[in-house]
Design a protein around this motif. Structure first.
Motif, PDB file in Angstrom:
ATOM      1  N   LEU A  60      29.908 -66.865 -50.142  1.00 50.33           N
ATOM      2  CA  LEU A  60      30.319 -67.292 -48.527  1.00 50.33           C
ATOM      3  C   LEU A  60      29.011 -67.662 -47.946  1.00 50.33           C
ATOM      4  O   LEU A  60      29.339 -69.347 -47.420  1.00 50.33           O
ATOM      5  N   ILE A  61      28.376 -67.158 -48.348  1.00 47.14           N
ATOM      6  CA  ILE A  61      26.840 -67.315 -47.376  1.00 47.14           C
ATOM      7  C   ILE A  61      26.303 -68.702 -47.529  1.00 47.14           C
ATOM      8  O   ILE A  61      25.849 -69.611 -47.436  1.00 47.14           O
ATOM      9  N   ALA A  62      26.394 -69.263 -49.356  1.00 46.01           N
ATOM     10  CA  ALA A  62      26.048 -69.786 -49.988  1.00 46.01           C
ATOM     11  C   ALA A  62      26.845 -71.089 -50.262  1.00 46.01           C
ATOM     12  O   ALA A  62      25.989 -72.619 -49.385  1.00 46.01           O
ATOM     13  N   LEU A  63      27.960 -71.069 -49.576  1.00 45.33           N
ATOM     14  CA  LEU A  63      28.718 -72.725 -49.537  1.00 45.33           C
ATOM     15  C   LEU A  63      28.453 -72.099 -47.461  1.00 45.33           C
ATOM     16  O   LEU A  63      28.090 -73.902 -47.442  1.00 45.33           O
ATOM     17  N   LEU A  64      28.417 -71.576 -46.989  1.00 43.69           N
ATOM     18  CA  LEU A  64      28.415 -72.075 -45.042  1.00 43.69           C
ATOM     19  C   LEU A  64      27.118 -72.542 -45.287  1.00 43.69           C
ATOM     20  O   LEU A  64      26.602 -73.631 -44.461  1.00 43.69           O
ATOM     21  N   GLY A  65      25.705 -72.238 -45.905  1.00 41.63           N
ATOM     22  CA  GLY A  65      24.762 -73.034 -46.182  1.00 41.63           C
ATOM     23  C   GLY A  65      24.495 -74.410 -46.552  1.00 41.63           C
ATOM     24  O   GLY A  65      23.928 -75.621 -46.052  1.00 41.63           O
ATOM     25  N   TYR A  66      24.772 -74.801 -48.131  1.00 40.30           N
ATOM     26  CA  TYR A  66      24.850 -76.103 -48.114  1.00 40.30           C
ATOM     27  C   TYR A  66      26.421 -76.584 -47.944  1.00 40.30           C
ATOM     28  O   TYR A  66      26.034 -78.183 -47.182  1.00 40.30           O
ATOM     29  N   SER A  67      27.468 -76.532 -46.891  1.00 45.18           N
ATOM     30  CA  SER A  67      27.684 -76.917 -45.984  1.00 45.18           C
ATOM     31  C   SER A  67      26.989 -77.374 -44.899  1.00 45.18           C
ATOM     32  O   SER A  67      27.173 -78.329 -44.616  1.00 45.18           O
ATOM     33  N   PHE A  68      25.906 -76.653 -44.764  1.00 46.15           N
ATOM     34  CA  PHE A  68      25.965 -77.300 -43.555  1.00 46.15           C
ATOM     35  C   PHE A  68      24.060 -78.833 -43.482  1.00 46.15           C
ATOM     36  O   PHE A  68      24.195 -78.973 -43.416  1.00 46.15           O
ATOM     37  N   ILE A  69      23.806 -78.024 -44.907  1.00 46.84           N
ATOM     38  CA  ILE A  69      22.934 -79.680 -45.352  1.00 46.84           C
ATOM     39  C   ILE A  69      23.281 -80.379 -45.273  1.00 46.84           C
ATOM     40  O   ILE A  69      22.617 -81.344 -45.127  1.00 46.84           O
ATOM     41  N   LEU A  70      24.349 -80.157 -45.716  1.00 46.95           N
ATOM     42  CA  LEU A  70      25.940 -81.849 -45.800  1.00 46.95           C
ATOM     43  C   LEU A  70      26.045 -82.301 -45.165  1.00 46.95           C
ATOM     44  O   LEU A  70      25.591 -83.600 -45.136  1.00 46.95           O
ATOM     45  N   PHE A  71      25.747 -81.922 -44.089  1.00 51.69           N
ATOM     46  CA  PHE A  71      26.038 -82.003 -41.863  1.00 51.69           C
ATOM     47  C   PHE A  71      24.684 -82.253 -41.276  1.00 51.69           C
ATOM     48  O   PHE A  71      24.290 -83.251 -40.686  1.00 51.69           O
ATOM     49  N   VAL A  72      24.084 -81.586 -41.774  1.00 52.83           N
ATOM     50  CA  VAL A  72      22.467 -82.030 -41.262  1.00 52.83           C
ATOM     51  C   VAL A  72      21.361 -81.335 -41.859  1.00 52.83           C
ATOM     52  O   VAL A  72      20.413 -80.389 -42.222  1.00 52.83           O
ATOM     53  N   PRO A  73      21.004 -82.356 -42.403  1.00 48.17           N
ATOM     54  CA  PRO A  73      19.861 -82.107 -43.646  1.00 48.17           C
ATOM     55  C   PRO A  73      18.981 -82.007 -43.067  1.00 48.17           C
ATOM     56  O   PRO A  73      18.259 -83.035 -43.125  1.00 48.17           O
ATOM     57  N   ILE A  74      18.357 -81.572 -42.760  1.00 48.66           N
ATOM     58  CA  ILE A  74      16.249 -81.397 -41.783  1.00 48.66           C
ATOM     59  C   ILE A  74      16.328 -79.839 -42.299  1.00 48.66           C
ATOM     60  O   ILE A  74      16.995 -79.214 -43.116  1.00 48.66           O
ATOM     61  N   LEU A  75      14.909 -80.024 -42.470  1.00 49.96           N
ATOM     62  CA  LEU A  75      13.782 -78.692 -43.167  1.00 49.96           C
ATOM     63  C   LEU A  75      14.267 -77.343 -42.164  1.00 49.96           C
ATOM     64  O   LEU A  75      14.643 -76.613 -43.325  1.00 49.96           O
ATOM     65  N   ALA A  76      14.506 -77.387 -41.117  1.00 47.25           N
ATOM     66  CA  ALA A  76      14.937 -75.849 -40.767  1.00 47.25           C
ATOM     67  C   ALA A  76      15.955 -75.382 -41.088  1.00 47.25           C
ATOM     68  O   ALA A  76      16.551 -74.220 -41.272  1.00 47.25           O
ATOM     69  N   ILE A  77      16.938 -76.103 -41.532  1.00 42.15           N
ATOM     70  CA  ILE A  77      18.399 -76.035 -41.517  1.00 42.15           C
ATOM     71  C   ILE A  77      18.114 -75.277 -43.338  1.00 42.15           C
ATOM     72  O   ILE A  77      18.518 -74.566 -43.551  1.00 42.15           O
ATOM     73  N   VAL A  78      18.100 -76.263 -44.036  1.00 38.56           N
ATOM     74  CA  VAL A  78      17.712 -75.620 -45.401  1.00 38.56           C
ATOM     75  C   VAL A  78      16.653 -74.913 -45.579  1.00 38.56           C
ATOM     76  O   VAL A  78      17.065 -73.601 -46.270  1.00 38.56           O
ATOM     77  N   ARG A  79      15.549 -74.768 -44.354  1.00 38.46           N
ATOM     78  CA  ARG A  79      14.775 -72.966 -45.126  1.00 38.46           C
ATOM     79  C   ARG A  79      15.578 -71.853 -44.539  1.00 38.46           C
ATOM     80  O   ARG A  79      15.272 -71.112 -45.282  1.00 38.46           O
ATOM     81  N   THR A  80      16.249 -71.961 -42.996  1.00 43.33           N
ATOM     82  CA  THR A  80      16.859 -70.618 -42.785  1.00 43.33           C
ATOM     83  C   THR A  80      17.965 -70.455 -44.173  1.00 43.33           C
ATOM     84  O   THR A  80      18.103 -69.613 -44.653  1.00 43.33           O
ATOM     85  N   ALA A  81      18.807 -72.031 -44.369  1.00 44.42           N
ATOM     86  CA  ALA A  81      19.752 -71.344 -45.763  1.00 44.42           C
ATOM     87  C   ALA A  81      19.483 -70.446 -46.506  1.00 44.42           C
ATOM     88  O   ALA A  81      20.295 -69.817 -47.750  1.00 44.42           O
ATOM     89  N   LYS A  82      18.189 -71.042 -47.338  1.00 45.94           N
ATOM     90  CA  LYS A  82      17.924 -70.568 -48.888  1.00 45.94           C
ATOM     91  C   LYS A  82      16.834 -69.189 -48.277  1.00 45.94           C
ATOM     92  O   LYS A  82      17.436 -67.921 -48.865  1.00 45.94           O
ATOM     93  N   ILE A  83      16.206 -68.849 -46.891  1.00 41.68           N
ATOM     94  CA  ILE A  83      16.596 -67.356 -46.941  1.00 41.68           C
ATOM     95  C   ILE A  83      17.168 -66.114 -46.572  1.00 41.68           C
ATOM     96  O   ILE A  83      17.485 -65.139 -47.417  1.00 41.68           O
ATOM     97  N   LEU A  84      18.272 -66.996 -45.909  1.00 39.86           N
ATOM     98  CA  LEU A  84      19.811 -66.037 -46.539  1.00 39.86           C
ATOM     99  C   LEU A  84      19.900 -66.426 -47.755  1.00 39.86           C
ATOM    100  O   LEU A  84      19.731 -64.788 -48.126  1.00 39.86           O
ATOM    101  N   GLU A  85      20.077 -67.179 -48.044  1.00 37.21           N
ATOM    102  CA  GLU A  85      20.595 -66.453 -49.377  1.00 37.21           C
ATOM    103  C   GLU A  85      19.797 -65.792 -50.238  1.00 37.21           C
ATOM    104  O   GLU A  85      19.869 -65.459 -51.119  1.00 37.21           O
ATOM    105  N   ASN A  86      18.312 -66.026 -50.709  1.00 36.60           N
ATOM    106  CA  ASN A  86      17.447 -65.061 -51.771  1.00 36.60           C
ATOM    107  C   ASN A  86      17.878 -63.818 -51.300  1.00 36.60           C
ATOM    108  O   ASN A  86      16.663 -63.214 -51.912  1.00 36.60           O
ATOM    109  N   ALA A  87      17.325 -63.812 -49.529  1.00 35.83           N
ATOM    110  CA  ALA A  87      17.247 -62.542 -49.351  1.00 35.83           C
ATOM    111  C   ALA A  87      18.295 -61.623 -49.525  1.00 35.83           C
ATOM    112  O   ALA A  87      17.855 -60.715 -49.954  1.00 35.83           O
TER     113      ALA A  87
END
Length: 382
Positions: free
Chosen positions: A260-287
């Motif tokens: 669910l965290i991963a789905l939320l993260g990649y959904s954000f990346i789809l609509f707001v494809p900027i480095l800060a979003i990708v970084r935050t999503a991957k930190i949450l996913e990996n942690a």
């Protein structure tokens, strides 16, 4: 390199299954650990003689890193009952997270004092200490177990192979597919992150050779900061949240948190494809992956047979993980050949996560069935 590691794992799993069918628990775990320690001695001697061991050592290291962790958790699954495991696995995970933090720092400092070959000898000593702890844990468990349980632990596993167990048992096969998809999604996400960081460095310093050092410094600084936050957040999740999630939500429900965290993260990346979003999503996913999800994955084997805990788990946590990497490499190759954009990769990853959620739901149902069956067979004492 991934091909080589996958081939080695494909060969190692049947060999491990064969060995497990002929020896008891202690010999299996301690013997396998000493098997890898002996390889380090061989690498030490070959390196000291002047031979180039870089590629063989890299291939071996990829197998060793995954196999010894899988075997440790198989041993823990065998030592503890399901109820004990649900209580203790989050605590064991804290030790693993703390060890990762301390180990990375210790390795950095030790490289200032010892050569890589001298460090191999130190690791042999650490593995010998692990064998001693395995012996102590085994003996302690035997003394505390009923006679029939103690006898079963001394008996060899049956002759079924690790891969055969996975493909014959729907529950195990679903876990294997979940692990494969998890790794596919995670590594594709890493590819996305790497592309964003490289683009940022190029945008700031240009693409010329003269700015290569500046781009490299920015990328190195970014990843140093990135992994700091991943490790810190993972440690905090493992220390303060995992045990509470296990207690109040259960292992089955915890299966859904990472996808669910991963789905939320990649959904954000789809609509707001900027480095800060990708970084935050991957930190949450990996942690979350390194803490909660790792603990959940291992706990799924608590209610399986001893053969599944050792043989099937070895197959799943080694070969199927690397097979996910191979599929990811194929996905990236196809995507870059077709000139896919960031949104294309993010959309594909979101689709993979949806499949992952469907598989998690099937595992959840089977896990609850097995949990109910175990409770019916062993009702609590009044």
């Amino acid at each position: 390199d991934l091909d080589g590691q996958a081939i080695l794992m494909f060969l190692l799993v049947p060999a491990y299954s064969w060995f497990g069918s002929r020896v008891g628990r202690l010999t299996l775990v301690a013997g396998s650990t000493l098997f890898f320690a002996a390889h380090l001695a061989v690498f030490f001697l070959l390196g000291q003689s002047g031979l180039h061991i870089g590629i063989p050592f890299y291939l071996w290291l990829g197998v060793y890193n995954m196999f010894v962790v899988a075997q440790f958790w198989a041993f823990a699954n065998d030592l503890y009952t399901e109820d004990q495991g649900k209580r203790l696995f989050p605590v064991i995970g804290v030790g693993a997270s703390f060890g990762a933090l301390v180990g990375a720092r210790a390795a950095s400092e030790m490289f200032k004092i010892f050569s890589p070959y001298q460090l191999m000898l130190i690791v042999i000593g650490i593995l010998a200490a692990c064998v001693a702890l395995t012996y102590v844990s085994h003996i302690r468990a035997q003394r505390q177990s009923a006679a029939d349980q103690a006898k079963a632990a001394e008996a060899p596993l049956d002759r079924a192979g690790g891969f055969a167990l996975v493909f014959k048992n729907r529950y195990l096969l679903l876990i294997a597919l979940l692990v494969l998809l998890l790794n596919l999604v995670n590594t594709t996400g890493e590819f996305l992150l790497g592309g964003f960081v490289a683009d940022q460095a190029t945008a700031l310093f240009g693409a010329g050779e003269a700015a290569a050092a500046q781009r490299g410094a920015l990328i190195g600084q970014f990843y140093g900061d990135f992994f700091f936050w991943v490790n810190l957040l993972g440690f905090l999740i493992q220390t303060f949240l995992v045990s509470r999630i296990f207690k109040y939500a259960g292992v089955g429900v915890a299966l859904f948190i990472l996808p669910l965290i991963a789905l939320l993260g990649y959904s954000f990346i789809l609509f707001v494809p900027i480095l800060a979003i990708v970084r935050t999503a991957k930190i949450l996913e990996n942690a979350t992956d390194y803490s909660l999800n790792n603990t959940v994955r291992h706990a799924l084997f608590l209610n399986t047979s001893r053969e599944a805990k050792y043989k099937a788990k070895a197959a799943i946590d080694t070969f199927f993980v690397r097979f996910g990497d191979l599929i990811q490499a194929a996905v990236v190759f196809i995507g870059t050949t077709l000139a896919w954009t960031t949104k294309n990769f993010a959309m594909l990853n979101a689709a993979f996560v949806l499949v992952w959620l469907v598989i998690a739901l099937q595992i959840y149902r089977l896990y609850k069935q097995q949990e109910s069956g175990a409770q019916a067979a062993n009702p609590p004492a009044k």
